[in-house]
Design a protein around this motif. Structure first.
Motif, mmCIF file in Angstrom:
data_model
loop_
_atom_site.group_PDB
_atom_site.id
_atom_site.type_symbol
_atom_site.label_atom_id
_atom_site.label_comp_id
_atom_site.label_asym_id
_atom_site.label_seq_id
_atom_site.Cartn_x
_atom_site.Cartn_y
_atom_site.Cartn_z
ATOM 1 N N LEU A 624 0.759 -1.139 -0.136
ATOM 2 C CA LEU A 624 0.047 0.212 -0.165
ATOM 3 C C LEU A 624 0.894 1.166 -0.043
ATOM 4 O O LEU A 624 0.590 2.115 -0.734
ATOM 5 N N TRP A 625 1.992 1.089 0.876
ATOM 6 C CA TRP A 625 2.961 2.211 0.684
ATOM 7 C C TRP A 625 3.415 2.436 -0.682
ATOM 8 O O TRP A 625 3.542 3.618 -1.081
ATOM 9 N N VAL A 626 3.734 1.407 -1.458
ATOM 10 C CA VAL A 626 4.158 1.671 -2.892
ATOM 11 C C VAL A 626 3.378 2.415 -3.532
ATOM 12 O O VAL A 626 3.575 3.137 -4.490
ATOM 13 N N SER A 627 2.078 1.812 -3.426
ATOM 14 C CA SER A 627 0.871 2.639 -4.381
ATOM 15 C C SER A 627 0.344 3.967 -3.913
ATOM 16 O O SER A 627 0.133 4.673 -4.752
ATOM 17 N N SER A 628 0.970 4.424 -2.766
ATOM 18 C CA SER A 628 0.658 5.707 -2.262
ATOM 19 C C SER A 628 1.345 6.488 -2.681
ATOM 20 O O SER A 628 1.380 7.833 -2.642
ATOM 21 N N SER A 629 2.650 6.158 -3.229
ATOM 22 C CA SER A 629 3.748 7.087 -3.632
ATOM 23 C C SER A 629 3.637 7.454 -5.291
ATOM 24 O O SER A 629 3.329 6.561 -5.920
ATOM 25 N N ASN A 630 4.095 8.614 -5.343
ATOM 26 C CA ASN A 630 4.237 8.982 -6.910
ATOM 27 C C ASN A 630 5.776 8.358 -6.919
ATOM 28 O O ASN A 630 6.710 9.155 -7.203
ATOM 29 N N PHE A 631 5.728 7.058 -7.691
ATOM 30 C CA PHE A 631 6.969 6.586 -7.386
ATOM 31 C C PHE A 631 8.119 6.774 -8.567
ATOM 32 O O PHE A 631 9.132 6.602 -8.513
ATOM 33 N N LYS A 632 7.460 7.587 -9.401
ATOM 34 C CA LYS A 632 8.307 8.016 -10.699
ATOM 35 C C LYS A 632 9.228 9.163 -10.102
ATOM 36 O O LYS A 632 10.307 9.502 -10.870
ATOM 37 N N GLU A 633 9.107 9.558 -8.890
ATOM 38 C CA GLU A 633 10.029 10.193 -8.030
ATOM 39 C C GLU A 633 10.857 9.626 -7.086
ATOM 40 O O GLU A 633 10.165 8.459 -6.781
ATOM 41 N N ASP A 634 11.700 10.373 -6.325
ATOM 42 C CA ASP A 634 12.227 9.632 -5.117
ATOM 43 C C ASP A 634 10.981 9.419 -4.303
ATOM 44 O O ASP A 634 10.116 10.380 -3.872
ATOM 45 N N VAL A 635 11.027 8.404 -3.564
ATOM 46 C CA VAL A 635 9.934 7.773 -2.689
ATOM 47 C C VAL A 635 10.328 7.840 -1.066
ATOM 48 O O VAL A 635 11.382 7.116 -0.828
ATOM 49 N N ARG A 636 9.598 8.527 -0.306
ATOM 50 C CA ARG A 636 10.034 8.759 1.075
ATOM 51 C C ARG A 636 9.355 7.613 1.794
ATOM 52 O O ARG A 636 8.163 7.047 1.570
ATOM 53 N N VAL A 637 10.037 6.956 2.831
ATOM 54 C CA VAL A 637 9.622 5.861 3.661
ATOM 55 C C VAL A 637 9.980 6.334 5.123
ATOM 56 O O VAL A 637 11.235 6.463 5.470
#
Length: 926
Positions: A624-637
Motif C-alpha cells: 500500500l505504501w508503494v501504491s501511495s507514492s508517486n514512485f516516478k520520483e524519489d519515494v519517502r519511507v
C-alpha cells in the motif's frame, strides 16, 4: 423480549484484526498449493500477451527497500494486466556474474585465493550467487509477488550464456566490436576496467596546480615572437598524470595572449588570465600580444621531466570554465585527450600496471610508485625547476568504484569495445517509438546515447562469460567467424562457460580452423564480458528462450539509474543484434529516501528494512505504501508514513468487513434485485462505483498508482462510510430480512464489494484474497486472481442522478453542522434524538420535497420541511453550503428500544409497547 435478537446485525467470520504478518504466509501457501499463478496463465491461454521483462537484481545480499519498491510495482503491473484479460507471465531473474561477487568471495578467501585454480574460484562464486538467488527468491515471494519462481532466469545458466554468445557473435560479425588501446575507467583496487554504470561520483579533495611548460619551438603570434624563454601554462587536478603528458590542447576560436610577468612571459587564454593570476598571486603583469588559439598550432614545448616534446594541438573540448585555457593532454588518461591526440597521431602513453603503480617506462623518479603518491613527487620536481606556478587544494566530484568505493582513474589499456557510433542513429530512432514514463525518460536516454561513442565490454576478471575470441599464435590476428561463434555457443549451452577455462583453444574450435596467415594454432582471450552485457543480452537470452515469452517486451520497469545501465545496454545490444528496441515501453521508479529526503545509507543509519516492515505491519501495508507514492520520483519511507498507510488500510479493511457482515444472509443467486428495481440511493452507490472503476483503470494504465490509493480511500471514507453505508444501516438492521428495500441495499453492496476487491487486488493481494474467501457463496472463482477486471457499466452512469444526489449531499453537510452545534449545546445527544425543521427557499424546497425519506437520509427521528423561516428563532442555523436554515429540537415521543428512533407511536402496541409502529410490524412478521 430481547429486541436485539430481532435485528439483522452484521455477522461475519472475517476478522477485525488483520494480523497480516501471521496470515499472509497462509495465503501464499494457498496460491502455491492451488497453482493460482499457473491457473491464471491457463485461463488466458490464447489471449493477447503483456510481457513485463524483469530486470535482474544482483545476487549478492538480502533485498533492501529499493528492491521491494521495484518488485511490488512489477507485481502490480502483471496482476492488473492479467485481470484485464492479457496473458501476463512474470519470469523473475537474477544477475549472477561480475566483480561484486568475485570481490566478495576473494575477500573471504584472503591468502587462500592464491591456492585456487580459476575453475575452483568460479565454482565458489557460482555457489555464492546461487545461495543469494534462493535467499532473495524467498524474500521476494514474501512480498506477495507472483511469478514462475520455479523457473527463473539466471545469467550463469548455460542456456542463457549461449544466447549471450549469440548476441556477441552477431555484433562481432557485423564489425561492431573491436580491440583498442583506449583510456577507460579503471579501479586499481579491483584491478579491472569499469563501465560508466559502475561509477559513483563523490565529493573529493585534491590538488590543483598551474604548471609552466617551457617553449621549445615558438613562432610569431600577434606580432610578437614566442621564444624558448617563454612558457605555456597548463592547469590540472591530477598532477600524477603529468609524466604521461604528450600534448597541450587549445581551442582554435578562443582569444589567447602572451603576458609579461615577473616570472617570465606566459601563454594563456585571455578570458582566464586575470583569474589565473589572482590564484597564483601575481599582481604585476601585462599583455604584450593577442591572437586566436588556432595560431598556436605547431608550437612545441618541452616536457617538464623528460626529453620529449609536448606539442600544442587544437581541440574543441577546451573550455573557459576554469584553469588557463591550455589543457594538459595525456591521451593515456583521458577520453577527450585520447580523441584529440588520435587526430594528430600522437601515441597513447600510460606507464602504469593494473594496480596503479608506475612502471619503468615512467622513469626512475616514478617507477614502483603508486599513482596517488606521485602527486607529491610531481609537485616537488616542478618546484625544483621553478615550473610550479601554484599549488592549491579544491573539492570536486570524483569518480569512485561502485563496489570497493575507492577512487578510480582513467587509464589506457587494451580492451574490447562495442562501437556505439555505428548504431547510434538506429538506436536514437528506436527510442522515439518507445513510450516513456515519465516522458523525460526519452530525452534522458537519447542524450546518453548521443554522447556515447563506444562501450568497453571487457573486464579483467574470471567470474563471468568469457569473451569468445581466439588469437592466432603466429600473427596475433583475432578469429571470429560464424563457425567459431557457433562452436562456443554449443559448448556453453551444453556445459556452461566454465568450459572455456578447462579446454585449450584448439579443442574448442571447429576442426580445420585456420588463420588467414595459414596458422592453425590459437590461444584464447582471457577477459570476461562486462556484466551489463550479460544482463543487456536478456532480451535474447530470456524473451527468446522461454516459450511463454515473446519479444520485444511490452514493458521494462526499473530505477532511474538504469538509463545508463540496463535500459542502455539492452537497447544497444538489441539494436545491434536484432535490429529493434527490446521494449515497447519503459517505466522508471525513483530511489527510496528517508522522511527528510536523504538517500538511504547504512553509514548514516537511516535504512528501513522491508523485513522489519513486514514483521511489524505486513506485506500488504508495504504494498500500500508503494501504491501511495508517486514512485516516478524519489519515494519517502518512514515509520510515520507507514503508520499513515496502516490507517488507510484499516479503513479499506473495515469497509470490507462491514459489507461482508451485512451480506451474511444474502444469496447472490436468489436475492439479487434487478438494477431498475433498486432504490435510488443504491443506484447512486453503483454509479459512484463506476466512476471509481474509470479513475482506477486509467491510473493503472498510466502507472499512476497513487491516484488509485487516494481514489479508493476517498470512496471508502467519504462515499461509503460517511454517507452511503451510514444511511443504509437503518434499513439493513431494522427491516424484515426479506424486505425488497433491504435486498436492494444488499444487492448494491455485494456488487460494490466484489468490484472494490478486484480493483485493489493487484495492490492488496493478501487482503483481497482473504475478503474473497469470505464472500457469500456464489458464482465466483476460487481466487480473486482468477476473475476478470470489472467493466464499467455505462447504464449505471446517470449524470442527472449524480447531480441530484450531489446537491443533497451539499444540503446534508449543513444539516449535519446544525446537529453538531445542537449536540454541543446539549439540545440533543445522538442525531436520532433530534427532530429537524428545514426552512428552504422555493427552489430548494421543491428539490427536497421529492425525497420521502429525509429523516433516514439525515439520520434523525423527524425531518420536517418548511418553505420559509418566517418564525423568528435564535436557534436557527444558517447553512454555509446551501440556502437552508435548520432548527434542531428534541424529537417528540419515546425512544424505540429496537431502532433507537424517537416516535409518538412507541407504546401504542400493547404486545410490544417498547417499540415504534414500524418495528412492531417487522417483529410481528418475524
Amino acid at each position: 423480549m430481547n429486541y436485539k435478537d430481532t435485528l439483522n446485525l452484521p455477522k461475519t467470520k472475517f476478522p477485525m484484526r488483520a494480523s497480516l504478518a501471521k496470515r499472509e504466509p497462509e495465503f501464499q501457501k494457498f496460491w502455491e498449493e492451488k497453482g493460482i499463478y499457473e491457473k491464471a496463465l491457463k485461463k488466458r491461454e490464447g489471449a493477447k500477451q503483456f510481457i513485463l521483462h524483469d530486470g535482474p537484481p544482483y545476487a549478492n545480499g538480502d533485498i533492501h527497500i529499493g528492491h521491494a519498491l521495484n518488485k511490488i510495482l512489477k507485481d502490480i503491473v502483471t496482476r492488473y494486466n492479467h485481470l484485464k484479460g492479457f496473458q501476463a507471465p512474470y519470469v523473475p531473474g537474477w544477475d549472477t556474474h561480475g566483480l561484486p561477487i568475485e570481490h566478495k568471495v576473494t575477500k573471504e578467501l584472503g591468502e587462500k585465493r592464491k591456492e585456487l585454480s580459476t575453475t575452483e574460484l568460479r565454482d565458489m562464486c557460482r555457489d555464492y550467487a546461487l545461495k543469494y538467488v534462493e535467499r532473495q527468491k524467498g524474500q521476494f515471494k514474501r512480498l506477495g509477488v507472483w511469478g514462475d519462481w520455479d523457473n527463473p532466469y539466471i545469467t550463469l545458466d548455460p542456456q542463457y550464456e549461449a544466447k549471450q554468445i549469440d548476441v556477441f557473435g552477431q555484433m562481432a560479425l557485423k564489425g561492431l566490436l573491436y580491440q583498442g588501446l583506449k583510456p577507460v575507467h579503471w579501479c586499481t583496487d579491483c584491478e579491472t576496467a569499469l563501465a560508466e554504470a559502475e561509477i559513483e561520483y563523490e565529493d573529493s579533495r585534491g590538488p590543483s596546480i598551474f604548471v609552466k611548460f617551457p617553449v621549445k619551438e615558438g613562432k610569431v603570434l600577434g606580432g610578437e615572437e614566442l621564444t624558448t624563454d617563454d612558457y605555456v601554462v597548463i592547469w590540472t587536478t591530477t598532477p600524477w598524470t603529468i609524466p604521461s603528458n604528450m600534448a597541450i590542447s587549445v581551442h582554435p576560436d578562443f582569444d589567447y595572449v602572451i603576458a609579461q610577468t615577473n616570472k617570465g612571459r606566459i601563454v594563456a587564454a585571455k578570458e582566464l588570465l586575470d583569474q589565473m593570476m589572482d590564484t597564483c598571486g601575481i599582481k604585476d603583469y601585462s599583455i604584450v600580444a593577442e591572437f586566436k588559439g588556432e595560431e598556436l598550432e605547431g608550437v612545441k614545448c618541452k616536457h617538464p621531466f623528460y626529453d620529449r616534446e609536448s606539442q600544442l594541438i587544437l581541440g574543441d573540448h577546451v573550455t573557459l570554465e576554469q584553469g588557463s585555457g591550455c589543457v594538459h593532454t595525456a591521451p593515456g588518461h583521458g577520453h577527450d585527450d585520447y580523441v584529440v591526440c588520435q587526430e594528430y597521431d600522437i601515441p597513447v602513453f600510460a606507464p602504469m600496471d593494473n594496480t596503479g603503480t608506475f612502471t619503468e617506462e615512467a622513469g626512475p623518479e616514478f617507477e614502483g610508485m603508486y599513482y596517488d603518491d606521485a602527486n607529491i613527487k610531481v609537485t616537488d620536481l616542478l618546484k625544483k625547476d621553478d615550473l610550479l606556478m601554484n599549488l592549491n587544494f579544491i573539492d570536486h566530484s570524483y569518480p569512485h568504484c561502485w563496489r570497493c568505493k575507492n577512487p578510480v582513474i582513467f587509464r589506457a589499456t587494451k580492451q574490447w569495445f562495442a562501437s556505439v557510433e555505428d548504431i547510434k542513429d538506429e538506436a536514437l530512432e528506436a527510442v522515439k517509438n518507445v513510450a516513456w514514463y515519465p516522458e523525460w525518460g526519452e530525452k534522458r536516454i537519447s542524450n546518453m546515447i548521443e554522447n556515447r561513442t563506444d562501450w568497453c565490454i571487457s573486464r579483467q576478471r574470471v567470474w563471468g562469460v568469457p569473451i569468445p575470441i581466439f588469437y592466432c599464435k603466429d600473427c596475433g590476428e583475432t578469429i571470429v567467424t560464424e563457425d567459431t561463434i557457433e562452436a562456443v555457443k554449443e559448448l556453453f549451452a551444453d556445459q556452461g562457460s566454465g568450459i572455456w577455462y578447462e579446454l585449450k583453444a584448439n579443442e574448442m574450435l571447429p576442426e580445420g580452423t585456420t588463420c588467414e596467415c595459414g596458422c592453425s594454432d590459437f590461444e584464447k582471450e582471457h577477459d570476461i564480458m562486462d556484466v551489463w552485457f550479460d544482463s543487456g543480452a536478456s532480451h535474447a537470452a530470456v524473451l527468446e528462450n522461454y516459450d511463454i515469452l515473446d519479444r520485444p517486451a511490452d514493458l521494462y520497469l526499473e530505477g532511474t539509474d538504469q538509463y545508463r545501465g540496463w535500459f542502455n545496454s539492452s537497447l544497444l545490444t538489441s539494436i545491434a543484434a536484432r535490429g529493434e528496441a527490446p521494449y515497447k515501453a519503459v517505466v522508471t521508479n525513483g530511489f527510496t529516501v528517508d522522511k527528510k529526503g536523504k538517500k538511504m545509507s547504512k553509514s548514516i543509519g537511516n535504512v528501513v528494512s522491508p523485513h522489519d516492515i513486514i514483521k511489524q505491519y505486513g506485506a500488504d501495508i508495504l504494498r500500500l505504501w508503494v501504491s501511495s507514492s508517486n514512485f516516478k520520483e524519489d519515494v519517502r519511507v518512514s515509520d510515520k508514513i507507514l503508520k499513515e498507510n496502516a490507517e488507510v488500510y484499516r479503513r479499506i479493511r473495515n469497509t470490507s468487513r462491514y459489507i461482508l457482515g451485512n451480506l451474511a444472509d444474502f444469496n447472490p443467486a436468489e436475492d439479487k434485485i434487478a438494477y431498475n428495481e433498486l432504490t435510488e440511493i443504491d443506484r447512486w452507490g453503483l454509479m459512484k462505483l463506476q466512476k471509481l472503476v474509470q479513475v482506477v483503470e486509467e491510473a493503472y494504465e498510466n502507472y499512476e498508482y497513487h491516484k488509485i490509493y487516494h481514489a479508493v480511500h476517498n470512496f471508502c471514507l467519504v462515499d461509503l462510510s460517511s454517507f452511503y453505508m451510514d444511511i443504509l444501516k437503518d434499513r439493513l438492521y431494522i427491516l424484515n430480512p426479506n424486505d425488497p428495500v433491504r435486498k436492494s441495499g444488499q444487492t448494491a453492496m455485494y456488487e460494490i464489494l466484489t468490484t472494490l476487491i478486484k480493483i485493489v487486488s493487484p495492490i492488496l493481494v493478501h487482503t483481497s484474497e482473504e475478503v474473497w474467501k469470505h464472500l457469500p457463496e456464489g458464482d465466483h472463482a476460487e481466487s480473486v486472481f482468477l476473475e476478470d477486471w470489472p467493466t464499467v457499466k455505462e447504464e449505471y452512469i446517470n449524470e442527472d442522478l449524480e447531480a441530484k444526489w450531489e446537491e443533497l449531499l451539499t444540503i446534508r453537510k449543513d444539516v449535519s453542522k446544525a446537529l453538531e452545534i445542537a449536540r454541543k449545546d446539549k439540545v440533543v445527544g445522538h442525531s436520532l434524538d433530534a427532530a429537524v425543521k428545514i426552512y428552504a427557499g422555493e427552489k430548494t424546497y421543491e428539490f427536497l420535497a421529492q425525497f420521502d425519506n429525509l429523516a433516514e437520509l439525515f439520520i434523525v427521528s423527524v425531518a420536517e420541511l418548511a418553505e420559509s423561516d418566517e418564525e423568528e428563532s435564535d436557534n436557527l442555523y444558517a447553512g454555509k453550503e446551501s440556502d437552508i436554515k435548520v432548527a434542531v429540537t428534541q424529537a417528540a415521543g419515546e425512544k424505540c428500544d429496537r431502532c433507537w428512533s424517537y416516535s409518538e407511536s412507541v407504546g401504542n402496541n400493547e404486545e410490544h409497547p417498547e417499540i415504534c409502529a414500524r418495528c412492531s410490524e417487522v417483529v410481528t412478521q418475524l
